[in-house]
Design a protein around this motif. Structure first.
Motif, short mmCIF file in Angstrom:
data_model
loop_
_atom_site.label_atom_id
_atom_site.label_comp_id
_atom_site.label_asym_id
_atom_site.label_seq_id
_atom_site.Cartn_x
_atom_site.Cartn_y
_atom_site.Cartn_z
N ASN A 1 -2.18 5.15 0.04
CA ASN A 1 -1.70 4.56 1.29
C ASN A 1 -2.90 4.03 2.05
N ASN A 2 -2.66 3.25 3.08
CA ASN A 2 -3.75 2.60 3.80
C ASN A 2 -4.65 3.59 4.52
N GLU A 3 -4.08 4.71 4.98
CA GLU A 3 -4.91 5.73 5.64
C GLU A 3 -5.94 6.29 4.67
N ASP B 1 6.53 1.05 5.09
CA ASP B 1 5.88 -0.13 5.64
C ASP B 1 4.39 -0.02 5.43
N VAL B 2 3.61 -0.64 6.31
CA VAL B 2 2.16 -0.65 6.19
C VAL B 2 1.55 0.76 6.25
N ASN B 3 2.29 1.73 6.77
CA ASN B 3 1.79 3.09 6.91
C ASN B 3 2.19 4.03 5.78
N TRP C 1 -2.85 -8.19 8.10
CA TRP C 1 -2.23 -7.20 8.99
C TRP C 1 -2.19 -7.73 10.42
N GLU D 1 1.13 -8.63 12.73
CA GLU D 1 1.25 -7.91 13.99
C GLU D 1 1.48 -8.87 15.15
#
Length: 147
Positions: free
Chosen positions: A19-21, A66-68, A114, A118
């Motif tokens: 994931n992005n994190e 989603d992005v998270n 991103w 946004e």
């Protein structure tokens, strides 16, 4: 940036879930290691039914949300048969292009993407299958699936 439709594309390679994190921290990210493993283990030579294409791909699929959320990242090449491949069929994409030194240009372009989604409501991400196409040594195209 342009809108395009991919009629059919099949990519085969090796994958990981991330994931992005996780990717924002050097010690926990999996994408850089996946690329290293791809080349270190000669996955290209072991891939069957390769298409006549010189492009490498980074494919983002199986989005949890989603992005998270978590997603599957696959590093690979185009193939001619669907067995063990990610198949992209009849999808609409917004294509972003950037020149620069790898791998930093990839990170920079994703940050721009991103930021674009946004701040803009012209297009909405579908979080189905996105992919990076490495067309040249110093240029990347990122295809983001849109509704």
């Amino acid at each position: 940036m342009k809108v395009t439709r991919i009629k059919k594309l099949m990519i085969s390679g090796i994958s990981a879930v991330t994931n992005n994190e996780l990717e924002m921290s050097e010690e926990n990210g999996k994408i850089a290691q996946l690329w290293e493993d791809y080349f270190a283990n000669d996955v290209y030579k072991k891939t069957f039914d390769k298409a006549n294409s010189d492009f490498m791909y980074g494919v983002y699929s199986n989005y949890d949300s989603d992005v998270n959320g978590n997603y599957k990242i696959t590093v690979g090449v185009e193939v001619t048969k669907a067995k063990n491949a990610i198949v992209i069929e009849d999808k609409k994409y917004l294509v972003f292009t950037k020149k620069g030194e790898l791998p930093m240009v990839v990170v920079e372009l994703w940050e721009e993407i991103w930021d674009y989604f946004e701040k803009n409501s012209d297009y909405e991400r579908s979080f189905e299958v996105d992919f990076e196409k490495y067309a040249k040594e110093d240029e990347i195209e990122i295809y983001v699936s849109i509704k």
